[in-house]
Design a protein around this motif. Structure first.
Motif, mmCIF file in Angstrom:
data_model
loop_
_atom_site.group_PDB
_atom_site.id
_atom_site.type_symbol
_atom_site.label_atom_id
_atom_site.label_comp_id
_atom_site.label_asym_id
_atom_site.label_seq_id
_atom_site.Cartn_x
_atom_site.Cartn_y
_atom_site.Cartn_z
ATOM 1 N N ILE A 157 0.846 -1.206 0.000
ATOM 2 C CA ILE A 157 0.000 0.000 0.000
ATOM 3 C C ILE A 157 0.882 1.259 0.000
ATOM 4 O O ILE A 157 0.683 2.150 -0.840
ATOM 5 N N PRO A 158 1.904 1.347 0.884
ATOM 6 C CA PRO A 158 2.788 2.530 0.806
ATOM 7 C C PRO A 158 3.492 2.655 -0.543
ATOM 8 O O PRO A 158 3.699 3.777 -1.028
ATOM 9 N N ALA A 159 3.851 1.520 -1.158
ATOM 10 C CA ALA A 159 4.557 1.590 -2.439
ATOM 11 C C ALA A 159 3.660 2.199 -3.520
ATOM 12 O O ALA A 159 4.097 3.041 -4.304
ATOM 13 N N PHE A 160 2.398 1.784 -3.567
ATOM 14 C CA PHE A 160 1.482 2.375 -4.551
ATOM 15 C C PHE A 160 1.328 3.871 -4.303
ATOM 16 O O PHE A 160 1.315 4.674 -5.243
ATOM 17 N N ILE A 161 1.215 4.241 -3.029
ATOM 18 C CA ILE A 161 1.049 5.658 -2.705
ATOM 19 C C ILE A 161 2.293 6.439 -3.132
ATOM 20 O O ILE A 161 2.197 7.553 -3.660
ATOM 21 N N MET A 202 5.828 -1.107 -15.856
ATOM 22 C CA MET A 202 6.631 -1.735 -14.802
ATOM 23 C C MET A 202 8.106 -1.789 -15.171
ATOM 24 O O MET A 202 8.457 -2.199 -16.270
ATOM 25 N N VAL A 203 8.936 -1.366 -14.244
ATOM 26 C CA VAL A 203 10.378 -1.421 -14.439
ATOM 27 C C VAL A 203 10.919 -2.459 -13.452
ATOM 28 O O VAL A 203 11.008 -2.212 -12.251
ATOM 29 N N GLY A 261 8.619 0.717 -9.896
ATOM 30 C CA GLY A 261 9.760 -0.177 -9.713
ATOM 31 C C GLY A 261 9.365 -1.514 -9.107
ATOM 32 O O GLY A 261 8.548 -1.576 -8.191
ATOM 33 N N GLU A 262 9.941 -2.571 -9.643
ATOM 34 C CA GLU A 262 9.778 -3.898 -9.061
ATOM 35 C C GLU A 262 11.168 -4.518 -8.918
ATOM 36 O O GLU A 262 12.132 -4.052 -9.527
ATOM 37 N N ILE A 263 11.270 -5.549 -8.135
ATOM 38 C CA ILE A 263 12.502 -6.337 -8.102
ATOM 39 C C ILE A 263 12.133 -7.722 -8.602
ATOM 40 O O ILE A 263 11.516 -8.519 -7.898
ATOM 41 N N SER A 264 12.446 -7.973 -9.864
ATOM 42 C CA SER A 264 11.975 -9.197 -10.498
ATOM 43 C C SER A 264 12.832 -9.513 -11.713
ATOM 44 O O SER A 264 13.199 -8.624 -12.474
ATOM 45 N N THR A 265 13.148 -10.789 -11.876
ATOM 46 C CA THR A 265 13.816 -11.228 -13.108
ATOM 47 C C THR A 265 12.968 -12.249 -13.844
ATOM 48 O O THR A 265 13.316 -12.661 -14.943
ATOM 49 N N ILE A 288 8.643 -0.451 -3.727
ATOM 50 C CA ILE A 288 8.691 -1.494 -4.764
ATOM 51 C C ILE A 288 7.306 -2.136 -4.848
ATOM 52 O O ILE A 288 6.731 -2.497 -3.825
ATOM 53 N N THR A 289 6.763 -2.258 -6.062
ATOM 54 C CA THR A 289 5.379 -2.710 -6.163
ATOM 55 C C THR A 289 5.210 -4.180 -6.557
ATOM 56 O O THR A 289 4.081 -4.636 -6.717
#
Lengths: 290, 772
Positions: free
Chosen positions: B369-373, B530-531, B622-626, B680-681
C-alpha cells in the motif's frame, strides 16, 4: 569470560520448540561411539579439512607459519599446528575450517537478537548444545542471564555427566532441559560412551524433582539400545515426569565429519526400522516424538 | 474433494497433449475476410461476435458448471494451414508490429507459434482486472446499458464506433450464454436453461449463479481472443454478499460452498496449457499444448483496509482451503494479501497450502500500500490493490498496465566501471543511436541490444565508495531517462495507431466508456509501466566487493579491478575464487553487505521517480523481479566484481546469488527484508524448502512464524516450493511417476516434468533450505 564455540546454527528447528539459534559448545566428557559431532569432543581448537573441496593449490602450505602443512594437505602434522587460522583464511576453496572459537556473551547476544522476532513469533529461543555445554556452565550462566534480560527463551542440551550443583546454578535461567538418556544399563553405557550413567540418572531425577521442564532425548541404535526390555527400563525410570521423550534414530550423516576432523576408524551402526521405533514409543508413559 | 472432481482432474492430467481448440483458428480466418475492411472497433467486435456465434457449444453433464470449448487433435494439413496463417499474420517488421499488436513479448517465435493464431489486430492484452463486483451485482446488462447510454450522448464518429464496438462485444457474450441456455434445453434441463437465460442479462442471485456467470464471461474472452492471465480481483470481497445470503437463507452449507469453489477453480483452469510457458526450452517437451495461448487467472483474497481492519472473511478461508485441496493443479493462482496482525488460523491455513505446493503466494499490504502511494496512487485506490500475472501490481478496474521492461541493474554497474562503455566494446567507436532502448527491446521488455551510458570520468579520480556510487547512479539515471524517451516516442506512435480501436477489456473497466477512450491511450484513471530491476544481489555483492578490495583493504585500485573484469578474470583465477568464496555476500544477515541493497534500490527508485512527471500518461513503477530471465540477463553483462564471469546468470529475482546464503533461512530473510520494499510494487522471492522443515507436529506453526516475521520485518512477497533435490532428480529420471509434481517457477506453478531440462536444472540449483 568467553565461550569455546564450534558452530552457531540459525533457523534451528530440531533442538527445542519453535525457531531457535543453537550454539554448539566445544568439549565433551563422553566418548559416544556413534558421535554425530566429533568436532565438538576435544576442547582444544582443531583444524578441519574437507577433501572434496581441495584442489591441491598448495597455498595453505605456503601460508602456514608453523610448517605444519606439507605441499599437499594430506601431509598434515597436527602436533605442529597451533590453530592460528591463517591457512583457513588463505584457502580460496574453503577446504579448511577452524573448529573452536572464543566468543563473548556480548558477541553472542548481538547475533541472537537479530532473530529475536522469529523467536517471539514461534515460541523459540536459544539452545546451548555441543559437545557438553555444561562443561562451560559458568559462561552459559552469564549467557542465559543476558537472554533472560532480553526476553529470549533458553534451552540446554546436555548429556548429564557433571556435578548437580552446576545444574542448580542454571535452574532459574533455563526454560527447558534437553536431557540425553543414552543407555539404561550402566556397564553398557560405560562400554559405548566411556562413562557410567549413575550420576547422569541421579542428575535427571533431581532435575525432575526440582520441577524443571525436561525433554528426554534417546539416540536409538539397532542392536545397541533398542531392545524393548532395555527401553522398557528407561520408560519405567522416566515415568510421566518429562514433558516429552524424543527418539532419535541413528543416522550416518556424522560419518563424513569424522573424516573432516581426521578420524578414519569410526564405528558404523545400524539405523532402527521406523516400525520398531513406533513400537518402542508405546512403552513410554509420557508423550513421545520420533 | 468430491470423488467425481478428483476423477475428472486425473483424466485431465492424462489428456492427450496434442488436443487443441482448433476451430477458433478457422473462424478467425473467415471473420477476417468478412470484417477486416470495417473501422477497427467494429472489425474487432464483429470478429469477436462471429467467433462466439460459431464455436461449438460443448455441453458437459458432469460437474456443476457448464462452459467448455471443443478440442481436437489437428491433422498435419490443419497444422500446416494454421502455421501458414500465423506467418501471414505475424511476419512483419517491428515497426508494424508496434502499431498492430502494441507489444510482443508473449509472441516469441517458437515451435508452437501456430497455436497463437489470431490476427494481430484481434490480440488483446489481458491481465487487467475487470469490474467483477459490478458484474456480480448488476449483471451483463449493466455494462451494455452503460455503453448504450454513453453512445446516445456521443457525436464524434470515431468515438461512436468505439462505443458501438463495446455494445456489440457485450451482446456477443450475452448471446453466447443464450446458446448454452438453448443447448441446456435440448439436453432436457429446463432449470439450467432458465438460469442461463437469466444470467445472459440479469444479475446472479446466488453464489453458484455468480460463479457460473464469471466462468462463462471468462470462457468467452479467454479462449477466443486470448485474454491472457486475467486478474480476477478481490473475489472474497465481491462474492461475500452472495455467500452470506445463501448461508442465511439455508440454501448453502459451508461444505457445499467449498466443493463449488473447487469445481469453479478447476473449471476455469481446464482449458489452460500444461507446459511451463515462460521457459523457452520447455517448448521442446512433449506436454499438452495450450488450447489457445492464454495462461492462468489470478484471484486475490484477504488484505486489510487503510485503517488496518482485516478483510479476511469466510470466503477467504474457502478459497485457500480449495486451492490447498487442488494442490495437484498448477493453476489458477490464489494471491493472499497479508498484513500485520492477520488472523493466525487463516495465516496457518495459507502456510499449509504453501507447504503442500498449492498454487498460492503471499503479498504484504504493509509494503504494497505505501509503495502504490509512493508512485502517486490515491490511498483509497491503493487499498484495493491486486496482483496479476508474474507478480505484477494493478489497481483493479482503474489501471491500464501490462508493458514492462526487465531492467538489468548490472548494466549500469559495468558502465560505471568503464566510463559508460560496455566492456566488450572498449576502444571501439560508439554507435549512433536515437535511444539506448531499441524498439525491439522496448517491445520485448528485455535489455538485449548493447547499452552505452554516460562518461562518468576516469576511475583514478574516484577516491571513495561515494564517488563510485555517484557514477553508478549517473548511469542508472541516464538509462531510465533513455527509457522514458523511448516510451514517449512509442506513445506517440501508439496513439496514432490506436485511433478508433477497442479491446474487450474496455467494456469492463472504469473510465473507458465514460471517456469513450480505450485504456491504452488514456481511458482509465491510472496507467502503469513496470520497471523490473534484475540482478539485485549480483550488484549488491559487487558493490561490497569493490568497497572491500579497493577502498578498505586497498588490494587493488579501481582501474586495476576494471581491467581484470574487462579481461574476464583471465589469469586471475585465484582472485576469482577468493571473490567467490572469501568475500561476504548478501543473504547472510551481514549489515555491512546488506546496506547496499537499500543503497541500490533507493538509487533505482529515485531514478524512476525522476522520470515520472504529470505530463506523462504512463507512470513508471519499480519492481525487483527477473522472472525466469536471470540467465538471459546475464548474457548481456561482462564479469562482475562479486566473482561472476562474463555471461554467467545474474541473481534470481529477490534471492541472494545462488549458493551465497549460508547462515540459514532467518539470516537470509533478514537480508532480503533490508530491501526498501515500501518503494517497490512487485516481484517474487522464491524459496525452496526441504520437506524436513515442515515435518513434525508443529512444522506448519514454525513455517507460519517464519513467514509472519519476515513480513513484520518489511518483506514484500513469498512463494515456496517444498521439495528436496533428490526428489527432483528422481523426477528427471522417472517423469512418468511424477506427473503431479508442481513447483513454483515465478508468478506461477509448473509441472516439474513438463519443464525443459534447463529450467529443471535451474530449479535443482536453487538453494535448498533445510532444518537443523
Amino acid at each position: 569470560m568467553t565461550g569455546n564455540i564450534v558452530q552457531i546454527q540459525r533457523f534451528s528447528t530440531q533442538d527445542g520448540p519453535g525457531i531457535r539459534t543453537t550454539i554448539f559448545f566445544k568439549g565433551c566428557n563422553l566418548r559416544c561411539a556413534w558421535c554425530h559431532n566429533p568436532e565438538t569432543i576435544d576442547p582444544k581448537p582443531s583444524l578441519g579439512f574437507f577433501p572434496d573441496r581441495c584442489v591441491g593449490c598448495g597455498l595453505c602450505s605456503q601460508a602456514c607459519p608453523e610448517n605444519a602443512i606439507g605441499p599437499h594437505r594430506q601431509s598434515f602434522s597436527p602436533e605442529k599446528c597451533r590453530c592460528c587460522g591463517i591457512c583457513v583464511q588463505t584457502c580460496p576453496e574453503n577446504a579448511l575450517s577452524l573448529f573452536g572459537e572464543k566468543k563473548t556473551v556480548g558477541e553472542l547476544m548481538a547475533l541472537l537478537l537479530r532473530d529475536r522476532r522469529y523467536f517471539d513469533n514461534s515460541g523459540g529461543g536459544v539452545t546451548a548444545s555441543g559437545g557438553e555445554p555444561m562443561l562451560q556452565w559458568e559462561f552459559i550462566r552469564e549467557l542465559f542471564a543476558a537472554c533472560r534480560q532480553n526476553g529470549i527463551s533458553t534451552a540446554l542440551d546436555t548429556a548429564g555427566n557433571v556435578p548437580f550443583a552446576h545444574y542448580e546454578a542454571l535452574l532459574p535461567l533455563t526454560d527447558l532441559f534437553l536431557f540425553d538418556m543414552k543407555i539404561y544399563d550402566d556397564a553398557k553405557h560405560r562400554e559405548y560412551t566411556g562413562v557410567g550413567n549413575a550420576r547422569i540418572q541421579q542428575n535427571l531425577k533431581q532435575l525432575l524433582d526440582r520441577g524443571a521442564a525436561v525433554e528426554i532425548r534417546i539416540p536409538v541404535l539397532a542392536g545397541v539400545n533398542d531392545s524393548p526390555e532395555d527401553m522398557k527400563k528407561t520408560a519405567v525410570l522416566l515415568g510421566n515426569a518429562p514433558k516429552k521423550v524424543k527418539l532419535l534414530p541413528y543416522h550416518t550423516l556424522g560419518l563424513e565429519k569424522h573424516l573432516i576432523v581426521g578420524q578414519n576408524n569410526t564405528r558404523k551402526f545400524q539405523t532402527p526400522e521406523k516400525e520398531h521405533l513406533q513400537e518402542l514409543a508405546k512403552l513410554f508413559a509420557c508423550p513421545v516424538e520420533i | 474433494m468430491e470423488n467425481s472432481l478428483k476423477q475428472r482432474i486425473d483424466a485431465w492430467l492424462d489428456q492427450d497433449y496434442r488436443l487443441v481448440f482448433y476451430e477458433r483458428i478457422t473462424l478467425c480466418r473467415e471473420a477476417e475476410a468478412m470484417f477486416r475492411h470495417l473501422p477497427p472497433a467494429l472489425a474487432y467486435a464483429k470478429t469477436f461476435a462471429y467467433l462466439l456465434e460459431n464455436i461449438t457449444v460443448e455441453y458437459e453433464t458432469q460437474g456443476m458448471f457448464v462452459g467448455k470449448v471443443k478440442q481436437i487433435i489437428p491433422t498435419d494439413e490443419e497444422r500446416r494451414a494454421a502455421s501458414a496463417l500465423y506467418s501471414r499474420w505475424w511476419d512483419m517488421p517491428l515497426e508494424e508490429f508496434q502499431k498492430t499488436a502494441y507489444f510482443c513479448y508473449s509472441f516469441k517465435k517458437n515451435s508452437r507459434e501456430w497455436l497463437a493464431s489470431r490476427p494481430p489486430w484481434l490480440i488483446t492484452q489481458g491481465h487487467l482486472s475487470f469490474q467483477w463486483k459490478e458484474l456480480a451485482e448488476n449483471g451483463l446488462s449493466y455494462f451494455e446499458k452503460r455503453a448504450q447510454d454513453r453512445l446516445a450522448r456521443e457525436n464524434d464518429p470515431e468515438a461512436r464506433q468505439y462505443l458501438e464496438g463495446i455494445c456489440l462485444s457485450i451482446q456477443a457474450i450475452q448471446n453466447y450464454i443464450l446458446r448454452y441456455a438453448q443447448v441446456a434445453g435440448e439436453h432436457g434441463d429446463p432449470a439450467r436453461q432458465e438460469l442461463l437465460q437469466r444470467l445472459s442479462c440479469q444479475p446472479p442471485e446466488t453464489l453458484f449463479e455468480a460463479l457460473q456467470l464469471i466462468l462463462l464471461v471468462m470462457l468467452s474472452i479467454k479462449r477466443t481472443i486470448s485474454y491472457d492471465a486475467p486478474c480476477m480481483g478481490r473475489i472474497d470481497q465481491y462474492l461475500l454478499p452472495f455467500y452470506e445470503r445463501d448461508i442465511a437463507a439455508g440454501r448453502l452449507t459451508r461444505e457445499q460452498a467449498l466443493s463449488m469453489i473447487e469445481e469453479f477453480l478447476f473449471k476455469d483452469m481446464e482449458g489452460a496449457a500444461l507446459y511451463d510457458h515462460m521457459s523457452p526450452d520447455s517448448l521442446e517437451t512433449e506436454v499438452r499444448l495450450d488450447v489457445s495461448g492464454e495462461d492462468v487467472p489470478y484471484f486475490i483474497v484477504g488484505g486489510r483496509t487503510l485503517d488496518g481492519v482485516s478483510c479476511v472473511n469466510p470466503l477467504s478461508h474457502l478459497f485457500v482451503e480449495a486451492i490447498d485441496e487442488l494442490h495437484m493443479l498448477k493453476a489458477p493462482v490464489i494471491i493472499v494479501r497479508t498484513f500485520n496482525g492477520i488472523e493466525e488460523d487463516f495465516f496457518q491455513k495459507v502456510c499449509k497450502a504453501m507447504a503442500d505446493n498449492a498454487s498460492l503466494y503471499v503479498y504484504n499490504d504493509e509494503t504494497q500500500i505505501p509503495a502504490f502511494i509512493y508512485y502517486g496512487i490515491a490511498p483509497e485506490d491503493a487499498e484495493q490493490y491486486c496482483m496479476f500475472s508474474c507478480n505484477n501490481p494493478t489497481i483493479p478496474t482503474k489501471m491500464g498496465s501490462l508493458r514492462q521492461i526487465w531492467f538489468n541493474l548490472a548494466i549500469p554497474l559495468e558502465l560505471a566501471l568503464n566510463r559508460g562503455v560496455p566492456f566488450a566494446e572498449t576502444g571501439k567507436p560508439r554507435p549512433e543511436k536515437t535511444c539506448e532502448f531499441a524498439l525491439g527491446d522496448r517491445l520485448m521488455g528485455m535489455m538485449e541490444s548493447g547499452y552505452y551510458g554516460v562518461d562518468t570520468g576516469a576511475l583514478e579520480d574516484m577516491r571513495s565508495m561515494e564517488d563510485f556510487l555517484a557514477a553508478y547512479s549517473a548511469q542508472l539515471r541516464y538509462l531510465l531517462a533513455q527509457l522514458r524517451q523511448g516510451l514517449q516516442a512509442d506513445g506517440a506512435v501508439e496513439r496514432e495507431a490506436n485511433r478508433g480501436r477497442m479491446r474487450i477489456e474496455d467494456c469492463f473497466l472504469e473510465g473507458t466508456v465514460e471517456n469513450a477512450c480505450d485504456w491504452v491511450t488514456g481511458g482509465t484513471k491510472y496507467h502503469q509501466f513496470m520497471v523490473n530491476g534484475g540482478g539485485l544481489a549480483t550488484v549488491v555483492d559487487s558493490l561490497y566487493a569493490i568497497e572491500q578490495l579497493v577502498f578498505v583493504q586497498k588490494q587493488l585500485t579501481l582501474p586495476q579491478l576494471a581491467e581484470i573484469l574487462r579481461n574476464d578474470f583471465s589469469g586471475q583465477e585465484l582472485l576469482l575464487r577468493r571473490l567467490q568464496n572469501k568475500m561476504n555476500k548478501f543473504g547472510n544477515d551481514i549489515p555491512e553487505v546488506d546496506r547496499y541493497a537499500k543503497v541500490v534500490v533507493d538509487l533505482f527508485t529515485q531514478a524512476i521517480q525522476e522520470q515520472n512527471r504529470p505530463e506523462y500518461l504512463y507512470t513508471l513503477m519499480g519492481e525487483i523481479s527477473t522472472l525466469r530471465d536471470f540467465s538471459t540477463e546475464g548474457w548481456y553483462v561482462g564479469a562482475t566484481p562479486n566473482g561472476r564471469k562474463a555471461g554467467e546468470p545474474l541473481s534470481e529475482n529477490q534471492s541472494p546469488c545462488t549458493g551465497a546464503d549460508m547462515e540459514g533461512l532467518t539470516a537470509m530473510l533478514n537480508s532480503v527484508s533490508s530491501i526498501p520494499f515500501y518503494h517497490i510494487t512487485g516481484g517474487p522471492l522464491n524459496l525452496r524448502i526441504h520437506p524436513s522443515v515442515i515435518n513434525g507436529p508443529d512444522g506448519i506453526q514454525k513455517l507460519s512464524a517464519l513467514f509472519r516475521t519476515y513480513f513484520e520485518n518489511g518483506g514484500m512477497q513469498l512463494q515456496i516450493s517444498v521439495v528436496d533435490s533428490e526428489t527432483l532428480r528422481q523426477a528427471q529420471r522417472e517423469p512418468e511417476k511424477y506427473k503431479n509434481l508442481t513447483v513454483r517457477v515465478t508468478g506461477y506453478n509448473a509441472y516439474f516434468t513438463h519443464m525443459g531440462r534447463e529450467a529443471q536444472d535451474e530449479m535443482i540449483r536453487r538453494t535448498e533450505h533445510g532444518a537443523f
